[in-house]
Design an enzyme around this catalytic site. Structure first.
Site, short mmCIF file in Angstrom:
data_model
loop_
_atom_site.label_atom_id
_atom_site.label_comp_id
_atom_site.label_asym_id
_atom_site.label_seq_id
_atom_site.Cartn_x
_atom_site.Cartn_y
_atom_site.Cartn_z
CG HIS A 17 -1.92 -1.04 1.31
ND1 HIS A 17 -2.13 -1.78 2.46
CD2 HIS A 17 -2.81 -1.50 0.40
CE1 HIS A 17 -3.11 -2.64 2.23
NE2 HIS A 17 -3.54 -2.49 0.99
CE LYS A 41 -11.87 -6.90 1.48
NZ LYS A 41 -10.61 -6.18 1.22
NE ARG A 90 -2.19 -8.04 -4.47
CZ ARG A 90 -3.02 -8.16 -3.45
NH1 ARG A 90 -2.58 -8.03 -2.25
NH2 ARG A 90 -4.28 -8.42 -3.64
CB SER A 128 -4.73 -6.51 4.13
OG SER A 128 -4.23 -5.22 3.92
#
Length: 158
Positions: A17, A41, A90, A128
């Site tokens: 991040h 989440k 990513r 994360s």
């Protein structure tokens, strides 16, 4: 003045991040990092803690500020007068997810451009979710998170 927003749950904040934030800060005149509340989440760390980590880890970047975002990302961008939404990628899984989100956001707010920044190869595995999983098993994540996050995680372990 070109303002950009970078939104995420940052649960917890990772070096990946920070890499995206630093690179965006080098491109745009102002970057607003929004700690988002994701209804899908279950967050492990309180939003105030996540915002504190972002403020600490980006204190060297004078054109970056942090806020808590509720509601839709495009509404937060509009409220701030930001014309750019920064997203980090990513891998192809991220791309598929982000491509769908960009299409939805474009329908709602065609004036806001989404800009994708590819992850530094050193952070390809740094998510994360991976950090939380490793923490569950008592593993060292110091290489994946900024120092301020690592220090706080260490305090909790004691």
């Amino acid at each position: 003045m070109t303002k950009a927003c970078f939104c995420g749950t940052f649960d917890p904040l990772t070096k990946g991040h920070i890499d995206i934030i630093e690179r965006a800060a080098g491109i745009f005149e102002e970057v607003i990092v929004f700690v988002s509340v994701n209804s899908e989440k279950k967050e492990q760390f309180p939003k105030e803690q996540r915002m504190y980590w972002i403020k600490q880890a980006t204190s060297h970047l004078k054109n970056v500020r942090c806020a808590i975002q509720t509601g839709l990302v495009v509404e937060a961008c509009r409220k701030e007068g930001a014309r750019v939404l920064v997203r980090g990628l990513r891998n192809s899984i991220d791309f598929q997810y982000e491509q769908n989100m960009e299409a939805m956001n474009h329908q709602m707010a065609p004036e806001i451009e989404t800009v994708f920044l590819m992850s530094d190869p050193a952070h390809l595995y740094c998510s994360s979710s991976n950090v939380r999983e490793l923490l569950r098993y008592g593993q060292d994540v110091s290489h994946m998170v900024p120092e301020c996050v690592w220090q706080d995680l260490e305090k909790v372990k004691r």
